[in-house]
Design a protein around this motif. Structure first.
Motif, short mmCIF file in Angstrom:
data_model
loop_
_atom_site.label_atom_id
_atom_site.label_comp_id
_atom_site.label_asym_id
_atom_site.label_seq_id
_atom_site.Cartn_x
_atom_site.Cartn_y
_atom_site.Cartn_z
N LYS A 27 25.94 -0.23 4.11
CA LYS A 27 26.18 1.07 3.48
C LYS A 27 24.89 1.89 3.46
N PHE A 28 23.77 1.23 3.14
CA PHE A 28 22.48 1.92 3.13
C PHE A 28 22.13 2.43 4.53
N LYS A 29 22.46 1.62 5.54
CA LYS A 29 22.19 2.02 6.93
C LYS A 29 23.03 3.23 7.32
N GLN A 30 24.28 3.24 6.90
CA GLN A 30 25.15 4.37 7.23
C GLN A 30 24.65 5.67 6.60
N GLU A 31 24.11 5.58 5.39
CA GLU A 31 23.70 6.78 4.67
C GLU A 31 22.30 7.24 5.04
N THR A 32 21.46 6.34 5.57
CA THR A 32 20.06 6.70 5.85
C THR A 32 19.69 6.56 7.32
N GLY A 33 20.47 5.78 8.07
CA GLY A 33 20.10 5.51 9.45
C GLY A 33 19.04 4.43 9.58
N LEU A 34 18.72 3.76 8.47
CA LEU A 34 17.67 2.74 8.47
C LEU A 34 18.27 1.37 8.17
N ASP A 35 17.96 0.41 9.02
CA ASP A 35 18.44 -0.97 8.85
C ASP A 35 17.27 -1.82 8.36
N VAL A 36 17.30 -2.21 7.10
CA VAL A 36 16.16 -2.93 6.52
C VAL A 36 16.05 -4.36 7.05
N ARG A 37 17.00 -4.79 7.86
CA ARG A 37 16.89 -6.11 8.46
C ARG A 37 16.02 -6.10 9.70
N THR A 38 15.61 -4.91 10.14
CA THR A 38 14.68 -4.78 11.26
C THR A 38 13.29 -4.49 10.70
N PHE A 39 12.27 -4.94 11.42
CA PHE A 39 10.90 -4.85 10.89
C PHE A 39 10.47 -3.41 10.64
N ASN A 40 10.59 -2.54 11.63
CA ASN A 40 10.10 -1.17 11.51
C ASN A 40 10.78 -0.41 10.37
N ASP A 41 12.11 -0.55 10.28
CA ASP A 41 12.83 0.15 9.22
C ASP A 41 12.51 -0.43 7.86
N ALA A 42 12.32 -1.75 7.79
CA ALA A 42 11.96 -2.38 6.51
C ALA A 42 10.61 -1.87 6.01
N VAL A 43 9.64 -1.74 6.92
CA VAL A 43 8.32 -1.22 6.54
C VAL A 43 8.44 0.21 6.03
N LEU A 44 9.21 1.02 6.73
CA LEU A 44 9.37 2.42 6.33
C LEU A 44 10.03 2.53 4.95
N VAL A 45 11.08 1.77 4.71
CA VAL A 45 11.78 1.83 3.42
C VAL A 45 10.89 1.31 2.30
N LYS A 46 10.13 0.25 2.58
CA LYS A 46 9.19 -0.28 1.59
C LYS A 46 8.18 0.79 1.18
N LEU A 47 7.63 1.50 2.15
CA LEU A 47 6.67 2.57 1.87
C LEU A 47 7.33 3.70 1.07
N GLU A 48 8.56 4.02 1.43
CA GLU A 48 9.27 5.08 0.71
C GLU A 48 9.49 4.69 -0.75
N LEU A 49 9.83 3.42 -0.98
CA LEU A 49 10.02 2.94 -2.35
C LEU A 49 8.73 3.06 -3.16
N LEU A 50 7.61 2.65 -2.56
CA LEU A 50 6.34 2.71 -3.26
C LEU A 50 5.93 4.15 -3.55
N LEU A 51 6.06 5.00 -2.57
CA LEU A 51 5.70 6.40 -2.76
C LEU A 51 6.61 7.07 -3.78
N TYR A 52 7.85 6.68 -3.77
CA TYR A 52 8.81 7.25 -4.72
C TYR A 52 8.42 6.86 -6.15
N LYS A 53 7.98 5.61 -6.32
CA LYS A 53 7.56 5.17 -7.64
C LYS A 53 6.32 5.90 -8.13
N VAL A 54 5.36 6.03 -7.24
CA VAL A 54 4.08 6.61 -7.67
C VAL A 54 4.18 8.11 -7.93
N THR A 55 5.22 8.76 -7.41
CA THR A 55 5.41 10.18 -7.74
C THR A 55 6.11 10.34 -9.08
#
Length: 366
Positions: free
Chosen positions: A335-363
């Protein structure tokens, strides 16, 4: 009270010579009234510090120093030492008071260096604790949530608790809303040798010491505490910068790991990098997230992603930790992949989502 011995004791603690004099009672009373009827000292008269020592043959014996030679914090330190010395005490309790004064002096010196940004300053010779800070040390920083908790933790009780836990002498320094704890390398290495698991790494031992120390403190004092440890042993010239590093680690832990009271610097490297990004760039990145920013507000999605990353992207372990069926977890990811286009089971997308989570917290949008 032996004035000569007391004067030498004070001078050895602050590293400054004091003069001794006897004032007439009427002159002394005028000084006290000018300051405050309830003020116990120290007094500042004509650019000189004045400390009451004792009544003496119809007058008052005092110690004096030029204001330029003694800082405000040192003046208060002298007053505390004189007040303590006037109280009936055993030799052992006097020694404990001296240790506490030296601890306070070290803490005040560290605070001054941090405020002035002097991170590479060596310990000055007048700090009497310098003799105990030879060789490398392992630093810990213990902080609390409220001022009431800090006031409840006395030097003598904490020092006794730490000596019992570590099995030897430690150095304490009170800071703003925290205690800096310094464990000598020799004691640290002896603890490592006593470790039941010979293959245990230094970080494993640091983590175990932190966990045990946290449990010990929280059993003794009720309330919310936070604890961190240095990433390596340090020498005395690194003490100021290491203290700043520990403070930053606690701040990062409180932002990114809000449910965990123990924060390890080696587990917050990515968070430290993200936090170093200028605030304006962080906010710009958060705006560019668009709909994904709104999606991250969903507590179920956020918890799922954070648990998945914390468990090294292991689907089975994540499902167990969340107490859900594996297929339920896969459904959420799809469902997350359908809504964002990012598959967290792949390395590149997992790194990107992890960074987005951290940046979202710090803002601070959560």
């Amino acid at each position: 009270m032996e004035i000569k011995l007391l004067k030498q004791q004070v001078e050895s603690v602050i590293g400054t010579l004091l003069s001794e004099s006897v004032w007439e009672t009427k002159d002394w009373n005028e000084v006290v009234r000018a300051e405050s009827p309830m003020e116990s000292g120290p007094y500042r008269v004509n650019e000189r510090w004045i400390w009451f020592v004792e009544q003496h043959q119809g007058g008052v014996r005092v110690l004096e120093s030029e204001v330029a030679k003694v800082t405000d914090s040192e003046a208060r330190l002298i007053q505390m030492l004189l007040t303590a010395a006037r109280e009936p005490a055993t030799p052992s309790s006097n020694l404990k008071r001296e240790d506490e004064m030296r601890s306070i002096q070290l803490g005040e010196w560290l605070e001054e260096r941090l405020e002035q940004g002097e991170l590479t300053q060596p310990l000055p010779d007048h700090l009497t604790l310098k003799a105990k800070l030879k060789g490398r040390m392992l630093p810990f920083l213990l902080s609390w949530e409220s001022s009431g908790q800090g006031q409840a933790i006395s030097f003598s009780k904490l020092n006794k608790l730490l000596k019992s836990y570590f099995g030897g002498e430690v150095v304490l320094a009170p800071l703003k809303e925290a205690w800096l704890i310094l464990l000598g390398e020799e004691l640290f290495m002896s603890l490592r040798e006593e470790s039941e698991e010979a293959a245990e790494t230094e970080r494993d031992l640091m983590a175990a010491l932190c966990q045990g120390l946290y449990e010990l403190v929280t059993n003794e004092w009720v309330g919310g505490f936070h604890l961190t440890v240095g990433s390596a042993l340090i020498d005395e010239n690194e003490l100021v910068s290491a203290t700043l590093f520990l403070r930053q680690t606690l701040s990062l832990g409180r932002v990114f790991n809000v449910t965990d009271p123990i924060h390890f610097p080696w587990e917050l490297r990515l968070e430290r990098l993200v936090y170093s990004i200028p605030e304006e760039q962080r906010r710009q990145f958060a705006l560019e997230l668009g709909d994904r920013a709104d999606l991250l507000q969903d507590e179920e999605i956020r918890t799922t992603l954070e648990t998945f990353f914390a468990l090294d992207c292991n689907v089975s372990e994540t499902a167990k930790r969340l107490y859900i069926h594996r297929n339920t977890l896969l459904y959420r990811m799809d469902k997350f992949k359908q809504e964002t286009g990012l598959d967290v089971r792949t390395f590149n997308d997992a790194v990107l989502v992890k960074l987005e989570l951290l940046l979202y917290k710090v803002t601070k949008r959560l």
